[in-house]
Write a protein that holds these residues in place. Structure first.
Motif, PDB file in Angstrom:
ATOM      1  N   ASP A  93       0.636  -0.996   0.169  1.00 43.43           N
ATOM      2  CA  ASP A  93      -0.209  -0.253  -0.195  1.00 43.43           C
ATOM      3  C   ASP A  93       0.812   1.171   0.654  1.00 43.43           C
ATOM      4  O   ASP A  93       0.550   2.185   0.585  1.00 43.43           O
ATOM      5  N   GLY A  94       1.585   1.562  -0.543  1.00 41.14           N
ATOM      6  CA  GLY A  94       2.508   2.129  -0.945  1.00 41.14           C
ATOM      7  C   GLY A  94       3.650   2.891   0.487  1.00 41.14           C
ATOM      8  O   GLY A  94       4.755   3.982   0.666  1.00 41.14           O
ATOM      9  N   HIS A  95       3.982   1.803   1.347  1.00 39.01           N
ATOM     10  CA  HIS A  95       5.112   1.337   2.534  1.00 39.01           C
ATOM     11  C   HIS A  95       5.837   0.817   2.043  1.00 39.01           C
ATOM     12  O   HIS A  95       5.514   0.070   1.805  1.00 39.01           O
ATOM     13  N   ASP A  96       7.146   1.289   2.142  1.00 41.18           N
ATOM     14  CA  ASP A  96       8.409   0.460   2.335  1.00 41.18           C
ATOM     15  C   ASP A  96       8.213  -0.260   3.368  1.00 41.18           C
ATOM     16  O   ASP A  96       9.172   0.658   4.414  1.00 41.18           O
ATOM     17  N   LEU A  97       8.261  -1.385   3.222  1.00 40.29           N
ATOM     18  CA  LEU A  97       7.746  -2.109   4.757  1.00 40.29           C
ATOM     19  C   LEU A  97       9.659  -2.441   5.079  1.00 40.29           C
ATOM     20  O   LEU A  97       9.815  -3.368   6.239  1.00 40.29           O
ATOM     21  N   ARG A  98      10.734  -2.373   3.900  1.00 46.84           N
ATOM     22  CA  ARG A  98      11.732  -2.535   3.860  1.00 46.84           C
ATOM     23  C   ARG A  98      12.848  -1.913   4.794  1.00 46.84           C
ATOM     24  O   ARG A  98      14.023  -1.748   4.680  1.00 46.84           O
ATOM     25  N   HIS A  99      11.986  -0.691   5.016  1.00 44.52           N
ATOM     26  CA  HIS A  99      13.070   0.333   5.850  1.00 44.52           C
ATOM     27  C   HIS A  99      13.098   1.038   6.765  1.00 44.52           C
ATOM     28  O   HIS A  99      12.049   0.241   7.414  1.00 44.52           O
ATOM     29  N   HIS A 100      14.710   0.790   7.414  1.00 46.89           N
ATOM     30  CA  HIS A 100      14.861   0.814   9.011  1.00 46.89           C
ATOM     31  C   HIS A 100      15.832   1.909   8.354  1.00 46.89           C
ATOM     32  O   HIS A 100      16.450   2.194   8.382  1.00 46.89           O
ATOM     33  N   GLY A 101      15.750   2.192  10.144  1.00 44.19           N
ATOM     34  CA  GLY A 101      16.394   3.796  10.929  1.00 44.19           C
ATOM     35  C   GLY A 101      17.826   3.777  10.398  1.00 44.19           C
ATOM     36  O   GLY A 101      18.245   4.286  10.571  1.00 44.19           O
ATOM     37  N   ASP A 102      18.021   2.350   9.748  1.00 49.00           N
ATOM     38  CA  ASP A 102      19.549   2.359  10.309  1.00 49.00           C
ATOM     39  C   ASP A 102      19.997   2.535   8.876  1.00 49.00           C
ATOM     40  O   ASP A 102      20.605   3.395   8.569  1.00 49.00           O
ATOM     41  N   ALA A 103      18.945   2.551   7.987  1.00 47.32           N
ATOM     42  CA  ALA A 103      19.316   4.076   6.697  1.00 47.32           C
ATOM     43  C   ALA A 103      19.813   5.473   6.902  1.00 47.32           C
ATOM     44  O   ALA A 103      20.514   5.662   5.386  1.00 47.32           O
ATOM     45  N   GLU A 104      19.094   5.829   7.787  1.00 46.92           N
ATOM     46  CA  GLU A 104      19.212   6.775   8.118  1.00 46.92           C
ATOM     47  C   GLU A 104      20.937   6.976   8.026  1.00 46.92           C
ATOM     48  O   GLU A 104      21.338   8.008   8.251  1.00 46.92           O
ATOM     49  N   VAL A 105      21.669   6.239   9.136  1.00 47.21           N
ATOM     50  CA  VAL A 105      23.183   6.445   9.267  1.00 47.21           C
ATOM     51  C   VAL A 105      23.504   5.794   7.822  1.00 47.21           C
ATOM     52  O   VAL A 105      25.171   5.372   9.254  1.00 47.21           O
ATOM     53  N   ARG A 106      23.797   5.062   7.411  1.00 47.41           N
ATOM     54  CA  ARG A 106      24.700   4.646   5.950  1.00 47.41           C
ATOM     55  C   ARG A 106      25.425   6.323   5.607  1.00 47.41           C
ATOM     56  O   ARG A 106      24.714   6.911   5.092  1.00 47.41           O
ATOM     57  N   ASP A 126      26.702   8.310   3.619  1.00 49.53           N
ATOM     58  CA  ASP A 126      26.885  10.280   4.176  1.00 49.53           C
ATOM     59  C   ASP A 126      25.687  10.371   5.592  1.00 49.53           C
ATOM     60  O   ASP A 126      25.914  11.596   5.514  1.00 49.53           O
ATOM     61  N   GLY A 127      25.466   9.273   6.042  1.00 56.73           N
ATOM     62  CA  GLY A 127      24.913   9.991   7.746  1.00 56.73           C
ATOM     63  C   GLY A 127      25.786   9.374   8.378  1.00 56.73           C
ATOM     64  O   GLY A 127      25.000   9.297   9.609  1.00 56.73           O
ATOM     65  N   SER A 128      27.015   8.293   7.783  1.00 59.33           N
ATOM     66  CA  SER A 128      27.302   7.968   9.020  1.00 59.33           C
ATOM     67  C   SER A 128      28.112   8.480  10.042  1.00 59.33           C
ATOM     68  O   SER A 128      28.182   8.178  11.304  1.00 59.33           O
ATOM     69  N   ALA A 129      28.444   9.695  10.020  1.00 59.63           N
ATOM     70  CA  ALA A 129      29.173  10.413  10.201  1.00 59.63           C
ATOM     71  C   ALA A 129      28.261  11.729  11.400  1.00 59.63           C
ATOM     72  O   ALA A 129      28.251  12.757  12.428  1.00 59.63           O
ATOM     73  N   LEU A 130      26.503  11.681  11.373  1.00 67.38           N
ATOM     74  CA  LEU A 130      25.304  12.234  12.021  1.00 67.38           C
ATOM     75  C   LEU A 130      25.609  11.771  13.837  1.00 67.38           C
ATOM     76  O   LEU A 130      25.389  10.248  13.572  1.00 67.38           O
ATOM     77  N   THR A 131      24.745  12.177  14.630  1.00 71.37           N
ATOM     78  CA  THR A 131      24.782  11.933  15.914  1.00 71.37           C
ATOM     79  C   THR A 131      23.215  10.851  15.424  1.00 71.37           C
ATOM     80  O   THR A 131      22.254  11.872  15.118  1.00 71.37           O
ATOM     81  N   ASP A 132      23.177   9.725  15.662  1.00 68.77           N
ATOM     82  CA  ASP A 132      21.809   8.444  15.361  1.00 68.77           C
ATOM     83  C   ASP A 132      21.141   8.897  16.729  1.00 68.77           C
ATOM     84  O   ASP A 132      20.942   8.040  17.873  1.00 68.77           O
ATOM     85  N   LEU A 133      19.884   9.193  15.921  1.00 68.38           N
ATOM     86  CA  LEU A 133      18.651   9.392  16.616  1.00 68.38           C
ATOM     87  C   LEU A 133      17.447   8.827  16.052  1.00 68.38           C
ATOM     88  O   LEU A 133      16.431   8.709  16.524  1.00 68.38           O
ATOM     89  N   ALA A 134      18.420   7.504  15.167  1.00 62.65           N
ATOM     90  CA  ALA A 134      16.984   6.913  14.259  1.00 62.65           C
ATOM     91  C   ALA A 134      17.248   5.340  14.260  1.00 62.65           C
ATOM     92  O   ALA A 134      16.442   4.893  14.120  1.00 62.65           O
ATOM     93  N   VAL A 135      18.135   4.986  15.338  1.00 65.35           N
ATOM     94  CA  VAL A 135      18.353   3.677  15.728  1.00 65.35           C
ATOM     95  C   VAL A 135      17.863   3.697  17.426  1.00 65.35           C
ATOM     96  O   VAL A 135      18.323   4.261  17.908  1.00 65.35           O
TER      97      VAL A 135
END
Length: 367
Positions: free
Chosen positions: A18-31, A33-42
């Motif tokens: 139904d348009g939702h990416d069921l395989r998207h998880h929080g670790d995608a936010e910090v891979r 170019d996001g690896s240097a970010l402060t992680d509040l996604a995982v």
């Protein structure tokens, strides 16, 4: 108002429903170019694994020439919950358990209660099942309405506390969903982050068809090692075990399992849960200062994360990334839209920095 079951047609294998990416998880936010970010996604607890656990895992490496033997770890988990070993199955994280359930159990009408962790539905779809959804409502605080679950559902999946809403459902309410013909799957991956694990069903043997999933990756920082377990009736454990490959859990993961259910580790986890509770209260209080900007926090939050609704969330997330912070997008969860984000609980210093960045991001986007 009552949440209503929403059928989903077919069983696509790409993990999209139904348009939702069921395989998207929080670790995608910090891979990448996001690896240097402060992680509040995982939602893995920061500062883990602790040194004593790293040492236990490292010591197990001398035994890598032998095939893994899970008997001791299985017995340790069983003792931790006061169960016979026949009611325990060790898995490569809770995610593997969802795949085993989807492949091994013969079900006609599986139902997943959303918003929640999307892997259960993705695994069911990949196994060829059509999945019905019960969508809990924001105006009801995303709390469970048992009447919304179809009576003929023979598999029901619910998280407690639920990711991403951070709602802790009463154990009695969930147990009331049990039926003689139904498998009731309760994902308790974050229950050890709840002080005293109140509302836990792990260890219960009086609820027919109950299957409880636990993860050791969140509290102990073992997402890269993959270790979790299933608690269920012996006949269910046998079915799931048949669907597993040989030696599914590595020797280091088995060592971690034994260590993380020891009395000392349980005491440390209890202390960590109390710290998370205090740090979460600080985060929620800070977020509530943005109410005039349209920010709303789902509460009462009981997990190591909070769900937040705010205007133009996608733009705010982009601004936050530019300011050094990653948060989890919410629109991949069925029942949520683009105006939602999930924020992991961190220590007060980190939270204070995030709140300052949020203030700047909201100002820029709002301007």
């Amino acid at each position: 108002m009552t949440a209503m079951p929403t059928p989903t047609e077919g069983a696509p294998s790409a993990g999209v429903g139904d348009g939702h990416d069921l395989r998207h998880h929080g670790d995608a936010e910090v891979r990448d170019d996001g690896s240097a970010l402060t992680d509040l996604a995982v939602n893995v607890r920061a500062g883990t694994p602790p040194e004593w656990l790293r040492e236990r895992i490292a010591a197990s490496l001398t035994g890598l020439a032998a095939y893994p033997d899970g008997r001791d770890a299985r017995a340790a988990v069983a003792e931790r919950h006061g169960l016979p070993v026949e009611r325990v199955l060790l898995t490569a994280g809770a995610a593997e358990a969802f795949v085993l359930l989807a492949r091994a159990l013969k079900v006609r009408r599986p139902v997943v209660v959303h918003p929640q962790f999307t892997e259960p539905e993705a695994a069911l779809r990949d196994a060829g099942h059509s999945v019905d959804r019960v969508l809990l409502r924001e105006e009801d605080g995303f709390r469970l309405d048992p009447a919304a679950v179809p009576e003929d559902a023979d598999l029901v999946v619910i998280g407690n506390p639920t990711n991403p809403t951070s709602v802790l459902h009463p154990a009695a309410l969930i147990a009331g969903l049990a039926r003689p013909w139904r498998t009731l799957v309760v994902d308790e991956a974050f229950m050890d982050a709840v002080p005293d694990e109140r509302e836990a069903l792990a260890g219960r043997t009086d609820v027919p068809g109950l299957v409880v999933l636990r993860s050791l990756t969140k509290t102990w920082g073992l997402a890269g090692l993959r270790i979790g377990y299933v608690l269920a009736a012996p006949e269910t454990i046998v079915e799931l075990e048949r669907a597993q490959p040989l030696w599914p859990v590595s020797t280091p993961a088995l060592a971690a399992a034994s260590a993380c259910v020891s009395s000392g580790a349980l005491a440390e986890a209890a202390r960590a849960a109390r710290r998370v509770s205090a740090d979460r209260a600080h985060l929620v209080a800070g977020l509530q200062e943005f109410e005039s900007d349209g920010v709303r926090v789902v509460g009462p939050a009981e997990g190591p994360f909070v769900l937040v609704r705010l205007p133009r969330a996608a733009l705010v997330r982009r601004q936050l990334r530019g300011l050094g912070f990653a948060v989890r997008r919410g629109d991949t969860f069925p029942g949520l839209g683009e105006e939602w984000i999930r924020v992991a609980v961190r220590d007060r210093v980190t939270v204070n920095g995030f709140l300052l960045a949020l203030d700047r991001a909201v100002t820029v986007v709002g301007g």
